[in-house]
Design a protein around this motif. Structure first.
Motif, PDB file in Angstrom:
ATOM      1  N   ASN A  26      29.128  -6.952 -22.286  1.00  0.00           N
ATOM      2  CA  ASN A  26      29.595  -5.828 -22.302  1.00  0.00           C
ATOM      3  C   ASN A  26      28.555  -4.837 -21.168  1.00  0.00           C
ATOM      4  O   ASN A  26      29.415  -3.114 -21.787  1.00  0.00           O
ATOM      5  CB  ASN A  26      29.160  -5.238 -24.057  1.00  0.00           C
ATOM      6  CG  ASN A  26      27.380  -5.115 -24.256  1.00  0.00           C
ATOM      7  OD1 ASN A  26      27.076  -5.681 -23.235  1.00  0.00           O
ATOM      8  ND2 ASN A  26      27.430  -4.282 -24.797  1.00  0.00           N
ATOM      9  N   ARG A  30      39.620   5.576 -35.803  1.00  0.00           N
ATOM     10  CA  ARG A  30      40.179   4.626 -35.055  1.00  0.00           C
ATOM     11  C   ARG A  30      38.827   4.814 -34.224  1.00  0.00           C
ATOM     12  O   ARG A  30      37.980   5.301 -34.515  1.00  0.00           O
ATOM     13  CB  ARG A  30      41.164   5.746 -33.864  1.00  0.00           C
ATOM     14  CG  ARG A  30      40.520   6.725 -33.450  1.00  0.00           C
ATOM     15  CD  ARG A  30      41.507   7.742 -32.598  1.00  0.00           C
ATOM     16  NE  ARG A  30      41.010   9.253 -31.539  1.00  0.00           N
ATOM     17  CZ  ARG A  30      40.386   9.226 -32.009  1.00  0.00           C
ATOM     18  NH1 ARG A  30      39.982   9.854 -33.212  1.00  0.00           N
ATOM     19  NH2 ARG A  30      40.279  10.240 -31.108  1.00  0.00           N
ATOM     20  N   LEU A  31      38.932   3.393 -33.589  1.00  0.00           N
ATOM     21  CA  LEU A  31      37.492   2.918 -32.337  1.00  0.00           C
ATOM     22  C   LEU A  31      38.044   3.584 -30.992  1.00  0.00           C
ATOM     23  O   LEU A  31      39.333   3.288 -30.218  1.00  0.00           O
ATOM     24  CB  LEU A  31      37.364   1.635 -32.533  1.00  0.00           C
ATOM     25  CG  LEU A  31      37.167   1.431 -34.038  1.00  0.00           C
ATOM     26  CD1 LEU A  31      37.423  -0.375 -33.917  1.00  0.00           C
ATOM     27  CD2 LEU A  31      35.488   1.343 -34.501  1.00  0.00           C
ATOM     28  N   ASP A  32      37.458   4.377 -30.089  1.00  0.00           N
ATOM     29  CA  ASP A  32      37.147   4.167 -28.798  1.00  0.00           C
ATOM     30  C   ASP A  32      36.013   3.276 -28.420  1.00  0.00           C
ATOM     31  O   ASP A  32      35.498   3.363 -28.505  1.00  0.00           O
ATOM     32  CB  ASP A  32      36.823   5.720 -28.716  1.00  0.00           C
ATOM     33  CG  ASP A  32      38.463   6.630 -29.119  1.00  0.00           C
ATOM     34  OD1 ASP A  32      38.868   6.332 -29.061  1.00  0.00           O
ATOM     35  OD2 ASP A  32      37.912   8.216 -29.902  1.00  0.00           O
ATOM     36  N   ASN A  33      36.904   3.306 -27.444  1.00  0.00           N
ATOM     37  CA  ASN A  33      35.725   2.512 -26.512  1.00  0.00           C
ATOM     38  C   ASN A  33      35.163   3.746 -25.300  1.00  0.00           C
ATOM     39  O   ASN A  33      35.744   4.248 -24.719  1.00  0.00           O
ATOM     40  CB  ASN A  33      36.538   1.204 -25.910  1.00  0.00           C
ATOM     41  CG  ASN A  33      36.850   0.369 -26.340  1.00  0.00           C
ATOM     42  OD1 ASN A  33      35.896   0.332 -27.483  1.00  0.00           O
ATOM     43  ND2 ASN A  33      37.879  -0.413 -26.094  1.00  0.00           N
ATOM     44  N   ILE A  34      33.752   3.531 -25.005  1.00  0.00           N
ATOM     45  CA  ILE A  34      32.943   4.655 -24.586  1.00  0.00           C
ATOM     46  C   ILE A  34      32.566   4.137 -23.693  1.00  0.00           C
ATOM     47  O   ILE A  34      31.843   3.288 -23.508  1.00  0.00           O
ATOM     48  CB  ILE A  34      32.318   5.825 -25.176  1.00  0.00           C
ATOM     49  CG1 ILE A  34      32.907   6.242 -26.307  1.00  0.00           C
ATOM     50  CG2 ILE A  34      31.732   6.618 -24.033  1.00  0.00           C
ATOM     51  CD1 ILE A  34      34.692   7.186 -25.741  1.00  0.00           C
ATOM     52  N   TYR A  37      39.026   5.781 -18.547  1.00  0.00           N
ATOM     53  CA  TYR A  37      38.064   5.376 -18.521  1.00  0.00           C
ATOM     54  C   TYR A  37      36.946   6.756 -19.374  1.00  0.00           C
ATOM     55  O   TYR A  37      36.663   6.995 -18.852  1.00  0.00           O
ATOM     56  CB  TYR A  37      37.579   4.306 -18.400  1.00  0.00           C
ATOM     57  CG  TYR A  37      37.717   2.973 -17.466  1.00  0.00           C
ATOM     58  CD1 TYR A  37      37.764   1.884 -18.559  1.00  0.00           C
ATOM     59  CD2 TYR A  37      38.833   3.275 -16.228  1.00  0.00           C
ATOM     60  CE1 TYR A  37      37.996   1.399 -18.021  1.00  0.00           C
ATOM     61  CE2 TYR A  37      39.210   2.075 -15.981  1.00  0.00           C
ATOM     62  CZ  TYR A  37      39.226   0.950 -16.917  1.00  0.00           C
ATOM     63  OH  TYR A  37      40.238  -0.210 -16.083  1.00  0.00           O
ATOM     64  N   LEU A  51      29.140  -0.882 -22.085  1.00  0.00           N
ATOM     65  CA  LEU A  51      30.897  -0.989 -23.566  1.00  0.00           C
ATOM     66  C   LEU A  51      30.218  -0.559 -24.394  1.00  0.00           C
ATOM     67  O   LEU A  51      29.259  -0.789 -25.139  1.00  0.00           O
ATOM     68  CB  LEU A  51      31.431  -1.609 -23.355  1.00  0.00           C
ATOM     69  CG  LEU A  51      33.212  -1.492 -23.863  1.00  0.00           C
ATOM     70  CD1 LEU A  51      33.620  -0.082 -23.725  1.00  0.00           C
ATOM     71  CD2 LEU A  51      33.395  -2.512 -23.950  1.00  0.00           C
ATOM     72  N   VAL A  52      30.262   0.833 -25.311  1.00  0.00           N
ATOM     73  CA  VAL A  52      30.056   1.213 -26.409  1.00  0.00           C
ATOM     74  C   VAL A  52      31.163   1.967 -27.603  1.00  0.00           C
ATOM     75  O   VAL A  52      32.094   2.214 -26.803  1.00  0.00           O
ATOM     76  CB  VAL A  52      28.557   2.225 -26.215  1.00  0.00           C
ATOM     77  CG1 VAL A  52      29.042   3.327 -28.380  1.00  0.00           C
ATOM     78  CG2 VAL A  52      27.344   1.729 -25.496  1.00  0.00           C
ATOM     79  N   GLN A  53      31.228   1.201 -28.821  1.00  0.00           N
ATOM     80  CA  GLN A  53      32.392   1.117 -29.498  1.00  0.00           C
ATOM     81  C   GLN A  53      31.776   2.327 -30.569  1.00  0.00           C
ATOM     82  O   GLN A  53      31.192   2.438 -30.876  1.00  0.00           O
ATOM     83  CB  GLN A  53      33.114   0.274 -30.127  1.00  0.00           C
ATOM     84  CG  GLN A  53      34.456  -0.286 -30.570  1.00  0.00           C
ATOM     85  CD  GLN A  53      34.492  -1.070 -31.330  1.00  0.00           C
ATOM     86  OE1 GLN A  53      34.314  -1.869 -31.563  1.00  0.00           O
ATOM     87  NE2 GLN A  53      35.974  -1.251 -30.110  1.00  0.00           N
ATOM     88  N   GLU A  54      33.044   3.769 -30.625  1.00  0.00           N
ATOM     89  CA  GLU A  54      32.818   4.628 -31.295  1.00  0.00           C
ATOM     90  C   GLU A  54      33.976   4.581 -32.645  1.00  0.00           C
ATOM     91  O   GLU A  54      34.749   4.569 -31.568  1.00  0.00           O
ATOM     92  CB  GLU A  54      32.078   5.799 -30.722  1.00  0.00           C
ATOM     93  CG  GLU A  54      30.829   6.001 -29.840  1.00  0.00           C
ATOM     94  CD  GLU A  54      30.866   7.246 -29.640  1.00  0.00           C
ATOM     95  OE1 GLU A  54      31.436   7.867 -29.659  1.00  0.00           O
ATOM     96  OE2 GLU A  54      29.649   7.253 -29.306  1.00  0.00           O
ATOM     97  N   GLU A  55      33.719   4.885 -33.313  1.00  0.00           N
ATOM     98  CA  GLU A  55      34.421   5.072 -34.360  1.00  0.00           C
ATOM     99  C   GLU A  55      35.107   6.456 -34.697  1.00  0.00           C
ATOM    100  O   GLU A  55      34.256   7.726 -35.122  1.00  0.00           O
ATOM    101  CB  GLU A  55      33.529   5.294 -35.927  1.00  0.00           C
ATOM    102  CG  GLU A  55      34.803   4.989 -37.167  1.00  0.00           C
ATOM    103  CD  GLU A  55      35.131   4.603 -38.210  1.00  0.00           C
ATOM    104  OE1 GLU A  55      35.110   4.936 -39.479  1.00  0.00           O
ATOM    105  OE2 GLU A  55      34.060   3.470 -38.488  1.00  0.00           O
TER     106      GLU A  55
END
Length: 133
Positions: free
Chosen positions: A4, A96-100, A54, A82-86
């Motif tokens: 990641n 929704r899930l956001d990729n940060i 991005y 890569l971090v996935q946040e709700e």
């Protein structure tokens, strides 16, 4: 390098925003977006362009330096995780899930501010020293 993690380069879509968290002690965080043209896209052969955007975040001293030094259009390269946040919506729809992209390091490739105003300070180590405790 982990699965990641990665490296991207591109231009800032807008000036980085700097804010402090409500934690004790407060921490600095900077949010910004990087635009990157797709390098190996079959559409380029036909003269079409495709740009990806991005969402990125940096913390602490990196966040402060970015907010001070960078403006919209500057070209940077970042190492990220890569971090996935709700994300929550106000209208009651499902989250929704956001990729940060959490910034691990940053390289300034083209900085307009220093190219015009202060070319000698772009790589001045005294500019980036931590404040005395």
């Amino acid at each position: 390098m982990e699965v990641n993690e990665g490296i991207i380069s591109g231009r800032l879509v807008s000036d980085p925003t700097l804010r402090e968290t409500k934690s004790v002690p407060p921490k600095f965080v900077s949010n910004f977006t990087i635009a990157q043209d797709h390098p190996m896209d079959w559409r380029k052969a036909r003269g079409e362009r495709r740009t990806c955007y991005y969402k990125c975040r940096s913390w602490a001293r990196t966040a402060q330096n970015m907010a001070r030094d960078l403006v919209k259009g500057d070209r940077v390269q970042i190492g990220y995780m890569l971090v996935q946040e709700e994300g929550y919506s106000k209208d009651g729809s499902p989250p929704r899930l956001d990729n940060i992209l959490e910034t691990r390091w940053i390289v300034y490739l083209e900085v307009k501010k220093y190219a015009r105003d202060q070319p000698s300070k772009a790589h001045d180590p005294e500019t980036y020293d931590d404040p005395p405790m």
